[in-house]
Design an enzyme around this catalytic site. Structure first.
Site, PDB file in Angstrom:
ATOM      1  CG  ASP A 106      -2.192   0.742   0.846  1.00 49.27           C
ATOM      2  OD1 ASP A 106      -2.315   1.721  -0.089  1.00 49.27           O
ATOM      3  OD2 ASP A 106      -2.998   0.525   1.666  1.00 49.27           O
TER       4      ASP A 106
HETATM    5  C1  BGC Z   1      -5.099   3.103   0.162  1.00 54.39           C
HETATM    6  C2  BGC Z   1      -5.200   2.076  -1.000  1.00 54.39           C
HETATM    7  C3  BGC Z   1      -5.181   2.721  -2.294  1.00 54.39           C
HETATM    8  C4  BGC Z   1      -3.799   3.325  -2.271  1.00 54.39           C
HETATM    9  C5  BGC Z   1      -3.480   4.156  -3.699  1.00 54.39           C
HETATM   10  C6  BGC Z   1      -3.776   4.025   0.013  1.00 54.39           C
HETATM   11  O1  BGC Z   1      -3.697   4.979   0.822  1.00 54.39           O
HETATM   12  O2  BGC Z   1      -5.227   2.576   1.260  1.00 54.39           O
HETATM   13  O3  BGC Z   1      -6.474   1.259  -0.871  1.00 54.39           O
HETATM   14  O4  BGC Z   1      -5.196   1.874  -3.449  1.00 54.39           O
HETATM   15  O5  BGC Z   1      -3.595   4.388  -1.387  1.00 54.39           O
HETATM   16  O6  BGC Z   1      -4.124   5.223  -4.015  1.00 54.39           O
END
Ligand code: BGC
Length: 764
Positions: A295
């Site tokens: 993530d």
């Molecule tokens: C989130 C994810 C997301 C990623 C990319 C993160 O902060 O937890 O779910 O896909 O950002 O934007």
């Protein structure tokens, strides 16, 4: 010297020849295996030419935050040219996508294409209901169609990878990300997960309008303690496997291309450095062959977790645990080389990571067709897509209350008051994670009502400007408007920003002065219909008796307005059912239907309300059970609950046999009759309970559901098949088994009701 172009097609020629030879000589046993090995050969032949830097480059994702427009920097172009980047996130300028891809394919050492990713969660431009709403449809076809539309639209921008579906089991409405989930149940979430994967990826990933899906967040993110985002999750392994991991396993079975790790630590180990999850479960047990991305910064966030000393340590722990690509933070870029040189990470380990990534790039057809057709804008927000979004919204709505059958409304109303902060809030009705949805193309309830009834019959007074508004300046006007009308439609809820990532709430009442305004309006004596648009269940104990009807519309997306009007006026009947248990009070959370029992389960007979306890009462627990003195033990609405404009009766529960042997199946059926005067749709639910287990078993578990439509007076027999494998769980030795013994089964309209029967599973 081999010319650049030739250099790129040489590997392809080699694979092709090798594949043919393999097929001729060895007669590879199955077609699937042949495809697999030809894919592996393609991957290997690229890998063999890659430098260490280029290999590391594949594991690095760069990007921008979605709002930053910025220029393409020379540094970025140069990094792509040198093969130092494998993927980009959030590049929304089509020229930039083309330019970067051109550099990657034409100028980087091995011409490996980039993969462009984006959070396309419940729609790209045509926004569908938030995933929690989609789950409330209890119709996987809705999820599949929505994600197909999203893929078609997003791919016109060069996006070939979405960070969805989010399939974290969510049993806590305080957690803002419950909005992105399919709710609390592993079976329903698994069915939705499969549908999302089918929709995004299509029948063939190589189709230019297919996009790779990403099962996230692996794992147990939804179990964040206290519903506070990013928080620790502590879950015993059997529960983890039986509940939290089940939808992820389903997505692997459905062929999901990628996984994303979660931010949380699970039983003490952050997910991005968790080899139990990433190696043992995902690779060894489930045989996943796609790639795993972290993530956003979750690799380096293992430092504040107190699990890694510094960036280098984080890079080591994540890569050794099986995390293939790092999102945003740059510990791989900065340290993988050093780690290899120091023999802390082997080349073989790095090769595995790179192969996982290349495999998906090949499957997406990026080597053959790295570009995208930027002139398919007619596909975006097409009438067909908007119609699909409207249908999805209609199916997601859950009718929670309908006193005196006030709904559906009739078209001969003379004056309707429209009040509330969500009546005309185009940005907020889109919900969380809608980077590309535009309020200009969003259809809200207010104009839809005017369109339906005629301008002059709709009196509008917002009362509150936005959901958190505490000012009572607009109250008088709203009350005057209410008095002038026959019925009040109150559009309440939460702004989009109050749910989603990092937006947890400890109090989940309607925010601002909404409750007060509803109470004041109810004093006018007018009938009040409450439509809630929110990213989570909202505690409504203070107002439930002050309104006549309640329709839960979640955040319904682009077509929310017309969809709501269709349902309020009976052109469509409400057919959604709750994918989560709806609490009365926040203090009941976590509250979910499939819990295990205590030794003193709560009951109506034993419940003691706290005001009935005599003053100065002697301390005693006798006769008391597992309940709260103030609120009891039942939720506001159970899981699976939802009303229709008609009534349904359940009769004739039948079992094909009272006993089944291990390995056999049982057929359970019941007759469902529409006993009202309108057509309606019912979600018929199948639950079981394993009465005695070597580990305590949930008091009910959903094992199937069917959505059926019935004309007034019509009956249908609904049949379910239960195989003994459907009754498996992880026992104390972590074996996945069905234990012979007594079971109960229900065919039911929700988790608290239904026709009940007993059966036995016997050993063969
Ligand atoms: C989130 C994810 C997301 C990623 C990319 C993160 O902060 O937890 O779910 O896909 O950002 O934007």
């Amino acid at each position: 010297m081999i010319p650049q172009k030739m250099k790129r097609i040489l590997p392809a020629i080699t694979f092709f020849s090798i594949s043919i030879i393999c097929l001729l000589i060895s007669g590879c046993d199955s077609e699937e295996q042949a495809v697999k090995s030809s894919l592996e050969r393609k991957v290997d032949s690229i890998l063999i030419n890659m430098s260490l830097e280029e290999k590391i480059g594949q594991t690095c994702q760069r990007g921008t935050s979605s709002r930053v427009k910025g220029e393409l920097s020379e540094e970025l172009k140069d990094a792509v040219r040198k093969g130092k980047i494998g993927s980009m996130i959030n590049v929304m300028n089509k020229d930039y996508v083309e330019e970067l891809q051109r550099i990657a394919v034409e100028e980087s050492p091995n011409g490996i294409p980039l993969i462009f990713g984006r959070d396309v969660i419940h729609g790209f431009k045509t926004i569908f209901p938030i995933p929690l709403g989609t789950a409330a449809s209890w119709n996987p076809d809705i999820a599949e169609e929505g994600s197909r539309v999203a893929a078609i639209e997003a791919s016109t921008n060069g996006i070939r990878w979405t960070f969805a579906p989010m399939i974290d089991i969510s049993r806590d409405a305080r957690w803002g990300r419950i909005a992105e989930s399919a709710g609390e149940d592993p079976y329903l979430t698994s069915e939705m997960a499969r549908a999302y994967v089918r929709g995004f990826q299509g029948e063939d990933l190589a189709n230019p309008s297919s996009i790779a899906a990403c099962a996230k967040h692996f794992a147990a993110y939804g179990a964040a303690e206290g519903g506070r985002d990013y928080n620790t999750a502590i879950i015993y392994e059997q529960l983890l496997r039986d509940v939290y991991l089940q939808p992820f396993h389903a997505s692997v079975e459905e062929g999901v291309a990628t996984f994303m790790t979660s931010f949380n630590d699970l039983n003490g180990v952050p997910a991005s450095g968790n080899s139990f999850l990433l190696k043992q479960v995902l690779r060894d047990e489930w045989k996943f062959d796609g790639f795993v991305v972290s993530d956003w910064n979750s690799v380096t966030e293992m430092i504040p977790h107190g699990f890694c000393a510094d960036e280098k340590d984080a890079a080591l722990k994540a890569s050794s645990a099986g995390l293939d690509m790092e999102m945003m933070s740059t510990s791989y870029e900065n340290y993988l080389k050093e780690l290899i040189e120091e023999d802390k990470l082997t080349i073989a380990q790095l090769d595995k990571m790179v192969k996982n990534i290349l495999r998906i790039k090949f499957k997406l057809g990026l080597f053959d067709n790295p570009g995208f057709d930027r002139n398919r804008d007619d596909m975006v927000l097409s009438d067909e897509h908007k119609e699909a979004a409207k249908k999805a919204a209609v199916e997601s709505f859950v009718l929670l209350k309908n006193e005196g059958n006030i709904l559906p409304l009739t078209n001969d109303l003379k004056k309707v008051a429209v009040v509330g902060p969500m009546a005309d809030a185009p940005h907020d009705q889109l919900g969380t994670w809608t980077f590309d949805g535009e309020q200009e193309t969003t259809e809200t309830p207010l104009p839809a009502l005017k369109n339906h009834l005629g301008q002059s019959k709709v009196l509008f007074s917002q009362g509150l400007n936005y959901s958190r508004d505490k000012s009572k300046i607009g109250f008088n006007d709203a009350l005057r408007t209410a008095r002038q009308s026959e019925v009040v439609l109150f559009f309440a809820g939460e702004e989009a920003i109050l749910s989603g990532e990092a937006h947890s709430r400890s109090n989940i009442d309607l925010p601002g002065a909404q409750e007060e305004l509803i109470s004041e309006i109810s004093k006018t004596g007018k009938k009040v219909i409450l439509v809630i648009m929110a990213g989570r269940p909202i505690t409504i104990g203070n107002i439930i008796d002050k309104v006549d009807a309640i329709l839960m519309a979640w955040h319904p997306g682009t077509m929310g307005g017309p969809a709501i009007v269709d349902v309020l006026f009976g052109e469509q009947s409400p057919s959604g059912r709750l994918p989560v248990t709806w609490p009365k009070e926040v203090g009941q959370i976590p509250i979910y239907y499939n819990h295990t029992n205590t030794g003193r389960p709560a009951s109506n007979e034993s419940f003691v309300q706290m005001d009935s306890i005599p003053i100065g009462a002697w301390q005693s627990s006798l006769g008391n059970n597992s309940h709260y003195l103030d609120i009891g033990f039942t939720p506001q609405f159970p899981f699976g609950f939802g009303l229709a404009y008609t009534t349904f009766e359940y009769n004739n529960l039948k079992l094909s046999s009272p006993e089944i042997a291990l390995g056999d199946s049982l057929i359970v059926s019941a007759e469902i009759t529409n006993t009202g005067s309108m057509a309606g749709t019912e979600v018929v639910q199948l639950y079981v309970r394993d009465m005695v287990g070597s580990l305590t078993r949930p008091i009910r578990e959903l094992k199937g559901f069917r959505k059926i439509s019935l004309q007034p007076g019509e009956s249908k027999t609904v049949e379910f098949t239960i195989h003994t494998d459907d009754l498996r769980f992880h026992n104390q030795n972590m074996e996945f088994v069905t234990e012979p013994g007594a079971f109960k089964v229900w065919i039911a309209p929700n988790a608290h009701e239904g026709l009940e029967a007993d059966f036995h599973v016997i050993s063969k």
